[in-house]
Design a protein around this motif. Sequence first.
Motif, PDB file in Angstrom:
ATOM      1  N   THR A  46       0.822  -1.213   0.000  1.00 63.10           N
ATOM      2  CA  THR A  46       0.000   0.000   0.000  1.00 63.10           C
ATOM      3  C   THR A  46       0.858   1.266   0.000  1.00 63.10           C
ATOM      4  OG1 THR A  46      -0.110   0.118   2.427  1.00 63.10           O
ATOM      5  CG2 THR A  46      -1.770  -1.233   1.310  1.00 63.10           C
ATOM      6  N   GLY A  47       2.181   1.112   0.094  1.00 65.61           N
ATOM      7  CA  GLY A  47       3.082   2.255   0.118  1.00 65.61           C
ATOM      8  C   GLY A  47       3.440   2.725   1.513  1.00 65.61           C
ATOM      9  N   LYS A  48       2.923   2.057   2.536  1.00 64.87           N
ATOM     10  CA  LYS A  48       3.214   2.447   3.913  1.00 64.87           C
ATOM     11  C   LYS A  48       4.642   2.068   4.268  1.00 64.87           C
ATOM     12  CE  LYS A  48       1.617   1.871   8.677  1.00 64.87           C
ATOM     13  NZ  LYS A  48       0.666   1.154   9.584  1.00 64.87           N
ATOM     14  N   GLU A  49       5.372   2.999   4.892  1.00 65.74           N
ATOM     15  CA  GLU A  49       6.772   2.757   5.244  1.00 65.74           C
ATOM     16  C   GLU A  49       6.910   2.317   6.705  1.00 65.74           C
ATOM     17  OE1 GLU A  49       9.290   6.043   4.379  1.00 65.74           O
ATOM     18  OE2 GLU A  49       9.189   5.732   2.199  1.00 65.74           O
ATOM     19  N   PHE A  50       7.855   1.405   6.922  1.00 63.15           N
ATOM     20  CA  PHE A  50       8.156   0.922   8.275  1.00 63.15           C
ATOM     21  C   PHE A  50       9.637   1.180   8.523  1.00 63.15           C
ATOM     22  CE2 PHE A  50       4.486  -1.364   6.803  1.00 63.15           C
ATOM     23  CZ  PHE A  50       3.675  -1.506   7.922  1.00 63.15           C
ATOM     24  N   ALA A  51       9.940   2.267   9.218  1.00 66.78           N
ATOM     25  CA  ALA A  51      11.341   2.628   9.481  1.00 66.78           C
ATOM     26  C   ALA A  51      11.944   1.689  10.518  1.00 66.78           C
ATOM     27  CB  ALA A  51      11.408   4.072   9.974  1.00 66.78           C
ATOM     28  N   LEU A  52      13.251   1.477  10.412  1.00 58.95           N
ATOM     29  CA  LEU A  52      13.968   0.646  11.382  1.00 58.95           C
ATOM     30  C   LEU A  52      14.792   1.560  12.275  1.00 58.95           C
ATOM     31  CD1 LEU A  52      14.663  -2.285  12.286  1.00 58.95           C
ATOM     32  CD2 LEU A  52      16.654  -2.143  10.783  1.00 58.95           C
ATOM     33  N   VAL A 104       0.346  -8.552   8.053  1.00 58.12           N
ATOM     34  CA  VAL A 104       0.967  -8.130   6.789  1.00 58.12           C
ATOM     35  C   VAL A 104       0.566  -9.063   5.658  1.00 58.12           C
ATOM     36  CG1 VAL A 104       3.149  -7.662   5.608  1.00 58.12           C
ATOM     37  CG2 VAL A 104       2.923  -7.145   8.044  1.00 58.12           C
ATOM     38  N   SER A 105       0.631 -10.368   5.909  1.00 58.91           N
ATOM     39  CA  SER A 105       0.348 -11.341   4.849  1.00 58.91           C
ATOM     40  C   SER A 105      -1.114 -11.324   4.434  1.00 58.91           C
ATOM     41  CB  SER A 105       0.753 -12.745   5.296  1.00 58.91           C
ATOM     42  OG  SER A 105       0.121 -13.091   6.508  1.00 58.91           O
ATOM     43  N   GLN A 160      -4.798 -10.147  -0.270  1.00 66.31           N
ATOM     44  CA  GLN A 160      -5.920  -9.551  -0.995  1.00 66.31           C
ATOM     45  C   GLN A 160      -5.530  -9.172  -2.422  1.00 66.31           C
ATOM     46  OE1 GLN A 160      -6.892  -6.326   1.745  1.00 66.31           O
ATOM     47  NE2 GLN A 160      -8.674  -7.445   2.464  1.00 66.31           N
ATOM     48  N   TYR A 161      -4.301  -8.723  -2.604  1.00 65.94           N
ATOM     49  CA  TYR A 161      -3.830  -8.323  -3.930  1.00 65.94           C
ATOM     50  C   TYR A 161      -3.671  -9.536  -4.852  1.00 65.94           C
ATOM     51  CZ  TYR A 161      -2.822  -3.738  -1.941  1.00 65.94           C
ATOM     52  OH  TYR A 161      -2.933  -2.509  -1.338  1.00 65.94           O
ATOM     53  N   LEU A 201      -8.718 -19.675  -3.208  1.00 68.30           N
ATOM     54  CA  LEU A 201      -8.651 -18.379  -3.907  1.00 68.30           C
ATOM     55  C   LEU A 201      -9.980 -17.642  -3.777  1.00 68.30           C
ATOM     56  CD1 LEU A 201      -6.788 -19.534  -7.157  1.00 68.30           C
ATOM     57  CD2 LEU A 201      -5.789 -18.419  -5.157  1.00 68.30           C
ATOM     58  N   ILE A 202      -9.906 -16.334  -3.706  1.00 70.87           N
ATOM     59  CA  ILE A 202     -11.131 -15.502  -3.638  1.00 70.87           C
ATOM     60  C   ILE A 202     -11.713 -15.385  -5.031  1.00 70.87           C
ATOM     61  CG2 ILE A 202     -12.055 -13.230  -3.048  1.00 70.87           C
ATOM     62  CD1 ILE A 202      -9.625 -12.910  -1.156  1.00 70.87           C
ATOM     63  N   LYS A 203     -12.975 -15.780  -5.176  1.00 66.75           N
ATOM     64  CA  LYS A 203     -13.612 -15.740  -6.512  1.00 66.75           C
ATOM     65  C   LYS A 203     -14.132 -14.338  -6.811  1.00 66.75           C
ATOM     66  CE  LYS A 203     -14.954 -20.593  -6.200  1.00 66.75           C
ATOM     67  NZ  LYS A 203     -16.058 -21.544  -6.141  1.00 66.75           N
TER      68      LYS A 203
END
Length: 505
Positions: free
Chosen positions: A59-65, A422-423, A428-429, A503-505
Amino acid sequence: MADKDIKTSQGLPEPPAEILVATSKIPFDWKRVFFILLGLGLFLWIYYMPSWSPAVDPTGKEFALSREGKGAIALFLLAGIWWVFEVIPIGVTALAIGVFQALFSIRSAKDAFKDFMDPSVMFIFGSVVVGLAFSKSGLTKRIAYKMLGIVGEKTSMILLGCLVLTAGLAHFMAHTAAAATVFPIMLAIYALYGEGDKQSNFGKSLFIGMAYAAGAGSIVTFLGAARGPAAAGMFKEFTGRDIGFFELSQYMFLVGWVMVFLIWGYLMIFLKPEKKIIPGLKEKVKRLSKELGPLNFNEKFVIGAVILVVVVMGMQSLVPALKSLDRAAIMLVSTLIFFIFRVLTVKELEEIPWNIILLFSGAMSIGFCLWQTGAAQWMAVNWLVMFQKAHWLVFVLSIATFVLIMTNFIMNVAAIAIALPVSLVVAQYLGVAPDVIFYSALVTAGMPFVLLIGAAPNAIAYESKQFTTGEFFKHGIPMSILLILVLGIALVTIWPLLGMPILIK
């Protein structure tokens, strides 16, 4: 005059030969020093490296370390190296985890060391005490003789019987408690093998198999471990659907028991017992069993206490009033009553393997460290986005593999908590049903075959002194690959036939 002559003339006796041997020069262990320095060097190198790039989800969300997160990863690797190569006692490596967190400001000393008394650690302590009660009361010998009377003298059948017993118990009680219960039984069985305390292939297969079978059996029901109810709660939060008690068993039963028999097959090939049969075992067992006589008060008391604990924990999912009770507190009730009624004494308290308790204390500490610093989430996102455009089967197996790797280092509940959110978003994609993610993660979370800290049964088995951490690691790698293969087959054949949406139909 020589020293020897002086001592003789003064009437002093010659020193015993064993003292002369003990004071002789001990060879320098270069291998041990190498791995100590490797762990330290890797830790310092990663800790002082410049900041790493943030992880980015689909989704473009960043997770900084953060700096602390990078330090947690460095400590994670140091502990792994020291544990695998056993450069210092495994319990002392666990203490190092708390020390390094405090010295390098990864977490405060208060946070680092309070995890050493986490309820999960106390649950393991209570489970070990249950095992001691079985042993002290004489129940272990009684159960061992009864089982041997059924399976006979063939070592292959004895091994299979032990694995089936362990896996079966893990359906109805926590796998930690199951392992602690069968451990003294297996010690009694091994004593009849005739090798004393000497390491043997039979001993290795018996105790490594016990650890593996406890994990395989624990995935079949919600009673086998806390990971099942925890994952089901996350699944409901994401999908709005409950996972029923028998629904879980419907999908997990076949996978769990296929693994039990594959574990047996693997051990019979790669750790084949030196003896095909134990001659005269059947007659010896009959005689020993007769000598035990009827059940005594202590045996009946231990059986009653354990049944009570198991029933209360089992009823927690059905009786709302019991849900608030902590599992560790319930388990420790048995510890209290064993000492109150003098089934156990201070002598047994001193026999508790504190090295193993410390091991799990350190495992809890590094697990919470990775979680609280954001390091675990950063690793999960980086891992899973590599497979976001892959075939659905590759993606699902990548999730299962990530959970499998993580659960060898941290609590399986934490590994699922990191990977599932996360998974499920990434799934969904790809049009993958959430059910597949849930069950695949649970399968691998239940079977950490590589490191002792992955599950309490692994550490309990190690107390037998029949194998080294390196041997456990060596056999755990092929068994983990076999587990992923079994899961892949279940995903494309067994689970769809049982009605699981893929699988999602």
